[in-house]
Design an enzyme around this catalytic site. Structure first.
Site, short mmCIF file in Angstrom:
data_model
loop_
_atom_site.label_atom_id
_atom_site.label_comp_id
_atom_site.label_asym_id
_atom_site.label_seq_id
_atom_site.Cartn_x
_atom_site.Cartn_y
_atom_site.Cartn_z
N HIS A 125 4.58 13.98 6.01
CA HIS A 125 4.47 15.42 5.77
C HIS A 125 5.18 16.13 6.91
O HIS A 125 4.95 15.81 8.08
CB HIS A 125 3.00 15.85 5.69
CG HIS A 125 2.23 15.07 4.69
ND1 HIS A 125 2.32 15.31 3.33
CD2 HIS A 125 1.40 14.01 4.84
CE1 HIS A 125 1.55 14.44 2.69
NE2 HIS A 125 0.99 13.65 3.58
N SER A 162 0.83 -1.20 0.00
CA SER A 162 0.00 0.00 0.00
C SER A 162 0.86 1.25 0.00
O SER A 162 1.42 1.58 -1.03
CB SER A 162 -1.02 0.04 1.14
OG SER A 162 -1.98 1.04 0.85
N CYS A 186 -1.13 -3.95 3.62
CA CYS A 186 -2.01 -5.10 3.49
C CYS A 186 -1.27 -6.35 3.94
O CYS A 186 -0.05 -6.41 3.88
CB CYS A 186 -2.42 -5.28 2.02
SG CYS A 186 -3.25 -3.87 1.32
#
Length: 142
Positions: free
Chosen positions: A74, A69, A89
């Site tokens: 940030h 995934s 996953c």
């Protein structure tokens, strides 16, 4: 939805989101991006691509697209903080360890961390994918 053979909800993966404060390594550079990639790999994930955007005068949005995934980071150097969102996953890659190790790497303090187990939605059944040995899912039409 439950996996009838296990009698429990079908596990698809786990999301871990965190906020870090007092981050010491405020200006993440290309060497740091490579070091973070190694943390992700060491925790069982396979990186397919990396994309980043450096903001002026500072700050960074960084994404690692994984076969499992993603990991998104940030930064806000002006506030000495960063956020991380990791979803994987399956049962091999560990998003909680990925998040914790990245925060340790940047010299931050964990402010908050939330984890969410992702189960299959209604209308999805398990199909055994014997080439990888992990469950695959397919939407049913019934």
């Amino acid at each position: 939805m439950t996996d009838k053979s296990l009698g429990e909800p079908l596990y698809l993966g786990k999301t871990c989101i965190a906020n870090a404060k007092n981050v010491q390594r405020n200006d993440i550079n290309k060497e740091d991006i490579n070091a973070i990639a190694e943390i992700i790999r060491r925790n069982g994930a396979t990186i397919l691509s990396v994309d980043s955007h450096f903001f002026e005068p500072h700050g960074l949005s960084l994404t690692y697209i994984l076969s499992e995934s993603h990991v998104a980071i940030h930064t806000w150097p002006e506030y000495a903080c960063l956020t991380i969102d990791a979803f994987t996953c399956g049962h091999i890659a560990n998003p909680t360890n990925i998040v914790t190790e990245i925060i340790d790497y940047v010299g931050g303090e964990m402010e908050t961390m939330d984890e969410l187990i992702r189960n299959a939605p209604a209308g999805v059944k398990v199909l055994e994918d014997t080439t990888v040995g992990t469950p695959a899912v397919k939407e049913t039409t019934a």
